[in-house]
Write an enzyme that holds these catalytic residues in place. Structure first.
Site, PDB file in Angstrom:
ATOM      1  N   ASP A  30       0.943  -1.304  -0.129  1.00  0.00           N
ATOM      2  CA  ASP A  30       0.405   0.373  -0.326  1.00  0.00           C
ATOM      3  C   ASP A  30       1.120   0.629   0.034  1.00  0.00           C
ATOM      4  OD1 ASP A  30      -2.960   0.500   1.462  1.00  0.00           O
ATOM      5  OD2 ASP A  30      -2.019   2.067   1.517  1.00  0.00           O
ATOM      6  N   ILE A  31       0.734   2.453  -1.313  1.00  0.00           N
ATOM      7  CA  ILE A  31       1.106   2.913  -0.677  1.00  0.00           C
ATOM      8  C   ILE A  31       1.460   4.710  -0.011  1.00  0.00           C
ATOM      9  CG2 ILE A  31      -0.843   5.247  -1.920  1.00  0.00           C
ATOM     10  CD1 ILE A  31       1.380   6.065  -3.859  1.00  0.00           C
ATOM     11  N   ASN A  87     -12.656  -2.949   2.459  1.00  0.00           N
ATOM     12  CA  ASN A  87     -13.792  -2.132   2.405  1.00  0.00           C
ATOM     13  C   ASN A  87     -14.934  -2.189   1.315  1.00  0.00           C
ATOM     14  OD1 ASN A  87     -12.442  -0.911   4.933  1.00  0.00           O
ATOM     15  ND2 ASN A  87     -11.004   0.036   3.931  1.00  0.00           N
ATOM     16  N   GLY A  93     -15.164   3.532   3.404  1.00  0.00           N
ATOM     17  CA  GLY A  93     -14.438   4.311   3.117  1.00  0.00           C
ATOM     18  C   GLY A  93     -13.441   3.470   1.867  1.00  0.00           C
ATOM     19  N   GLN A  94     -14.233   3.008   1.245  1.00  0.00           N
ATOM     20  CA  GLN A  94     -13.840   2.340   0.130  1.00  0.00           C
ATOM     21  C   GLN A  94     -13.154   3.848  -1.156  1.00  0.00           C
ATOM     22  OE1 GLN A  94     -16.083  -0.611  -1.982  1.00  0.00           O
ATOM     23  NE2 GLN A  94     -14.305  -0.704  -3.548  1.00  0.00           N
ATOM     24  N   HIS A 100      -9.918  -5.237  -3.653  1.00  0.00           N
ATOM     25  CA  HIS A 100      -9.274  -5.733  -2.988  1.00  0.00           C
ATOM     26  C   HIS A 100      -9.325  -6.127  -1.211  1.00  0.00           C
ATOM     27  CE1 HIS A 100      -9.958  -1.130  -2.452  1.00  0.00           C
ATOM     28  NE2 HIS A 100      -9.588  -1.203  -1.571  1.00  0.00           N
ATOM     29  N   HIS A 102      -6.697  -6.173   1.790  1.00  0.00           N
ATOM     30  CA  HIS A 102      -6.225  -5.255   2.819  1.00  0.00           C
ATOM     31  C   HIS A 102      -5.263  -6.317   3.388  1.00  0.00           C
ATOM     32  CE1 HIS A 102      -6.590  -1.020   2.483  1.00  0.00           C
ATOM     33  NE2 HIS A 102      -8.109  -1.249   1.884  1.00  0.00           N
TER      34      HIS A 102
HETATM   35  P1  5GP Z   1      -9.617   1.037   0.676  1.00  0.00           P
HETATM   36  O1  5GP Z   1     -10.143   2.475   1.191  1.00  0.00           O
HETATM   37  O2  5GP Z   1      -9.807   1.652  -0.612  1.00  0.00           O
HETATM   38  O3  5GP Z   1     -10.365   0.370   0.512  1.00  0.00           O
HETATM   39  O4  5GP Z   1      -8.445   1.815  -0.090  1.00  0.00           O
HETATM   40  C1  5GP Z   1      -7.178   1.597  -1.274  1.00  0.00           C
HETATM   41  C2  5GP Z   1      -5.934   2.005  -1.160  1.00  0.00           C
HETATM   42  O5  5GP Z   1      -5.266   1.688  -1.615  1.00  0.00           O
HETATM   43  C3  5GP Z   1      -5.174   2.897   0.305  1.00  0.00           C
HETATM   44  O6  5GP Z   1      -5.178   2.288   1.471  1.00  0.00           O
HETATM   45  C4  5GP Z   1      -4.656   3.458  -0.126  1.00  0.00           C
HETATM   46  O7  5GP Z   1      -3.504   3.890   0.413  1.00  0.00           O
HETATM   47  C5  5GP Z   1      -3.885   2.364  -1.842  1.00  0.00           C
HETATM   48  N1  5GP Z   1      -4.009   3.545  -2.780  1.00  0.00           N
HETATM   49  C6  5GP Z   1      -4.293   4.347  -3.141  1.00  0.00           C
HETATM   50  N2  5GP Z   1      -3.628   4.483  -4.541  1.00  0.00           N
HETATM   51  C7  5GP Z   1      -2.682   3.783  -4.143  1.00  0.00           C
HETATM   52  C8  5GP Z   1      -1.205   3.640  -5.413  1.00  0.00           C
HETATM   53  O8  5GP Z   1      -0.760   4.492  -6.660  1.00  0.00           O
HETATM   54  N3  5GP Z   1      -0.625   2.664  -5.420  1.00  0.00           N
HETATM   55  C9  5GP Z   1      -0.858   1.776  -3.785  1.00  0.00           C
HETATM   56  N4  5GP Z   1      -0.067   1.040  -3.951  1.00  0.00           N
HETATM   57  N5  5GP Z   1      -1.845   2.219  -2.819  1.00  0.00           N
HETATM   58  C10 5GP Z   1      -2.995   3.226  -3.439  1.00  0.00           C
END
Ligand code: 5GP
Ligand code: ZN
Length: 114
Positions: A30-31, A87, A93-94, A100, A102
């Site tokens: 994760d970034i 999520n 908070g998706q 995906h 986590h």
């Molecule tokens: P969500 O909130 O949709 O469950 O999680 C999305 C996740 O993707 C977040 O934890 C966010 O930090 C990660 N993310 C967003 N953009 C990027 C990216 O460009 N590269 C990577 N490796 N992770 C990302």
């Protein structure tokens, strides 16, 4: 899905720190990590969220969980423990609408989540 961030990562059009890849799934860091180990495990086939998953995705969903188990073991988390989070939708908070999981570990994780 040409406008999907994670599809771009799958297609290597956007760089990522890959930790695992096979025919069906990809795992990368994760970034914005929220724990010492924070990985995202995604199916290579675009599914927007768990809400959009269908009956015939049963094998793929099980495959992702077993991949997570293997990756957690490879990361040394088998004994200390880890958490998987999916999520789904606005209240959760998706942010990225490509399914995906986590994988979080490497520290004690609070419960309940925020
Ligand atoms: P969500 O909130 O949709 O469950 O999680 C999305 C996740 O993707 C977040 O934890 C966010 O930090 C990660 N993310 C967003 N953009 C990027 C990216 O460009 N590269 C990577 N490796 N992770 C990302
Ligand atoms: Zn996608």
């Amino acid at each position: 899905m040409t406008d999907c961030l994670f599809c771009h990562i799958i297609n290597k059009e956007i760089p990522s720190k890959l930790v695992y890849e096979d025919e069906q799934v990809l795992a990368f860091e994760d970034i914005k990590p929220q724990a010492p180990v924070h990985l995202l495990i995604i199916p290579k086939r675009h599914i927007a969220s768990l809400k959009e998953a269908e009956e015939n995705d049963q094998n793929l969903l099980g495959y992702i969980l077993l991949a997570a188990r293997k990756i957690a073991r490879d990361k040394g988390l088998a004994e200390s423990g880890f958490r998987l989070v999916i999520n789904t939708g606005p209240d959760a908070g998706q942010e990225v609408y490509h399914l995906h999981v986590h994988l979080l570990g490497g520290r004690g994780l609070g419960w309940p989540p925020g």
